[in-house]
Design a protein around this motif. Structure first.
Motif, mmCIF file in Angstrom:
data_model
loop_
_atom_site.group_PDB
_atom_site.id
_atom_site.type_symbol
_atom_site.label_atom_id
_atom_site.label_comp_id
_atom_site.label_asym_id
_atom_site.label_seq_id
_atom_site.Cartn_x
_atom_site.Cartn_y
_atom_site.Cartn_z
ATOM 1 N N PRO A 192 35.546 39.801 46.342
ATOM 2 C CA PRO A 192 36.244 41.070 46.614
ATOM 3 C C PRO A 192 35.215 42.193 46.811
ATOM 4 O O PRO A 192 34.530 42.576 45.877
ATOM 5 N N ARG A 193 35.122 42.692 48.016
ATOM 6 C CA ARG A 193 34.162 43.747 48.342
ATOM 7 C C ARG A 193 34.907 44.987 48.842
ATOM 8 O O ARG A 193 35.981 44.884 49.433
ATOM 9 N N LYS A 194 34.292 46.139 48.646
ATOM 10 C CA LYS A 194 34.873 47.370 49.176
ATOM 11 C C LYS A 194 34.928 47.337 50.693
ATOM 12 O O LYS A 194 35.831 47.912 51.307
ATOM 13 N N SER A 195 33.961 46.641 51.320
ATOM 14 C CA SER A 195 33.942 46.552 52.777
ATOM 15 C C SER A 195 35.142 45.773 53.314
ATOM 16 O O SER A 195 35.482 45.889 54.489
ATOM 17 N N LYS A 196 35.790 44.982 52.461
ATOM 18 C CA LYS A 196 36.988 44.244 52.847
ATOM 19 C C LYS A 196 38.265 45.021 52.547
ATOM 20 O O LYS A 196 39.362 44.543 52.829
ATOM 21 N N GLY A 197 38.117 46.197 51.934
ATOM 22 C CA GLY A 197 39.280 47.018 51.618
ATOM 23 C C GLY A 197 39.680 47.003 50.156
ATOM 24 O O GLY A 197 40.608 47.709 49.759
ATOM 25 N N TYR A 198 38.994 46.201 49.325
ATOM 26 C CA TYR A 198 39.333 46.152 47.904
ATOM 27 C C TYR A 198 38.977 47.480 47.235
ATOM 28 O O TYR A 198 37.970 48.120 47.567
ATOM 29 N N VAL A 199 39.798 47.857 46.289
ATOM 30 C CA VAL A 199 39.621 49.134 45.586
ATOM 31 C C VAL A 199 39.451 48.869 44.095
ATOM 32 O O VAL A 199 39.592 47.747 43.616
ATOM 33 N N ASP A 200 39.145 49.927 43.363
ATOM 34 C CA ASP A 200 38.948 49.806 41.919
ATOM 35 C C ASP A 200 40.285 49.568 41.225
ATOM 36 O O ASP A 200 41.261 50.304 41.447
ATOM 37 N N GLY A 201 40.323 48.549 40.399
ATOM 38 C CA GLY A 201 41.473 48.260 39.554
ATOM 39 C C GLY A 201 40.981 47.892 38.176
ATOM 40 O O GLY A 201 39.769 47.888 37.908
ATOM 41 N N MET A 202 41.896 47.541 37.296
ATOM 42 C CA MET A 202 41.525 47.260 35.913
ATOM 43 C C MET A 202 40.866 45.903 35.775
ATOM 44 O O MET A 202 41.368 44.893 36.257
ATOM 45 N N ILE A 203 39.713 45.877 35.121
ATOM 46 C CA ILE A 203 39.059 44.639 34.727
ATOM 47 C C ILE A 203 38.745 44.713 33.239
ATOM 48 O O ILE A 203 38.547 45.794 32.681
ATOM 49 N N LEU A 204 38.732 43.554 32.587
ATOM 50 C CA LEU A 204 38.409 43.481 31.164
ATOM 51 C C LEU A 204 36.962 43.058 31.012
ATOM 52 O O LEU A 204 36.508 42.116 31.667
#
Length: 273
Positions: A100-112
């Protein structure tokens, strides 16, 4: 359980590089064993279907993380929707989705991470892994790799599944891998609805058995170093077409450090005059 060890960022990064390299080499070396073919037309029979709510309120978690999770799920789901798992093949969660990369459109979400939550690129994709793992437990497919968080971060709130029934994934070395040891072809279907993430394992022939998951030996314990731990076991029960139990075996043992106090304090009632 032993007291948790907090490793430095440098050590964590070095570990990710090392184990990530091993994972990518394994994907390359065993490429022919992994499921690649997708078909949008569903196979005729449903082995098991399930759905999970998309916007689940969590203590101290802002709702923008939930909304960003939905964005990430919409990007990841098309890579696994329709995948065919033929006899002898293995499904790899990360091999299908990719990083998951920002260049693919992924955004910040919750991770543990390290017993707490933070924002990170692609956060929230664990809900997809959780759904796939839970559905797989209700089929004869074989889970060959599954991880769960070493911490239990959130108290049970409207929980509909047993503790430890999910699967966390961290790219690329923390994967969810499922092998088809049957003679039938299975197909994974997943869609992001308005309110729920919906999924199903379809199969080429009518299922002969029904599967249920039972939790046993659930307990919470105080540890010598002052914290609490949580434990349970999940068993898969197999029923034939007449409803008779034909198998009952352990599939998962869970152990986690709790990041919240599990027991409510009681106050003595004041005597009334």
């Amino acid at each position: 359980m032993k007291q948790p060890i907090h490793r430095s960022d440098l050590r964590l990064k070095c570990g990710m590089i090392y184990y990530g390299t091993l994972r990518k080499w394994m994907w390359f070396r065993c490429n022919h064993q992994f499921a690649k073919t997708r078909a949008l037309a569903p196979l005729p029979y449903t082995a098991f279907a399930h759905k999970t709510i998309l916007r689940r309120p969590l203590k101290d978690v802002e709702m923008w993380m939930q909304e960003n999770k939905i964005i990430n799920l919409n990007l990841a789901v098309p890579h696994v929707h329709g995948i065919l798992l033929r006899p002898g093949e293995t499904f790899s969660y990360w091999k299908c989705i990719g990083k998951p990369r920002k260049s693919k459109g992924y955004v910040d979400g919750m991770i543990l991470r390290n017993g707490t939550f933070t924002a990170g690129t692609g956060g929230g994709l664990c809900q997809l892994a959780n759904l796939i793992f839970w559905m797989t437990l209700h089929t004869p497919l074989t889970v060959v790799e599954r991880h769960r968080h070493g911490y239990d971060v959130f108290p049970d709130s409207n929980r509909t599944q047993p503790f430890g029934s999910g699967a966390t994934c961290f790219y690329p070395h923390g994967d969810l891998m499922i092998r088809n040891d049957t003679q039938d072809t299975y197909q994974l279907l997943v869609t992001v609805g308005n309110t729920h993430l919906e999924g199903a394992w379809q199969v080429s022939t009518k299922p002969e058995y029904r599967y249920e998951i039972v939790e046993r030996n659930h307990k919470m314990e105080g540890e010598y170093w002052g914290g609490y731990s949580r434990h349970n076991e999940l068993y898969q029960q197999v029923f034939d077409s007449q409803g008779a139990l034909v198998d009952d075996h352990l599939v998962v043992k869970n152990h986690a450090i709790m990041t919240y106090a599990p027991f409510l304090e009681t106050k003595e009632k004041e005597e009334t005059p």
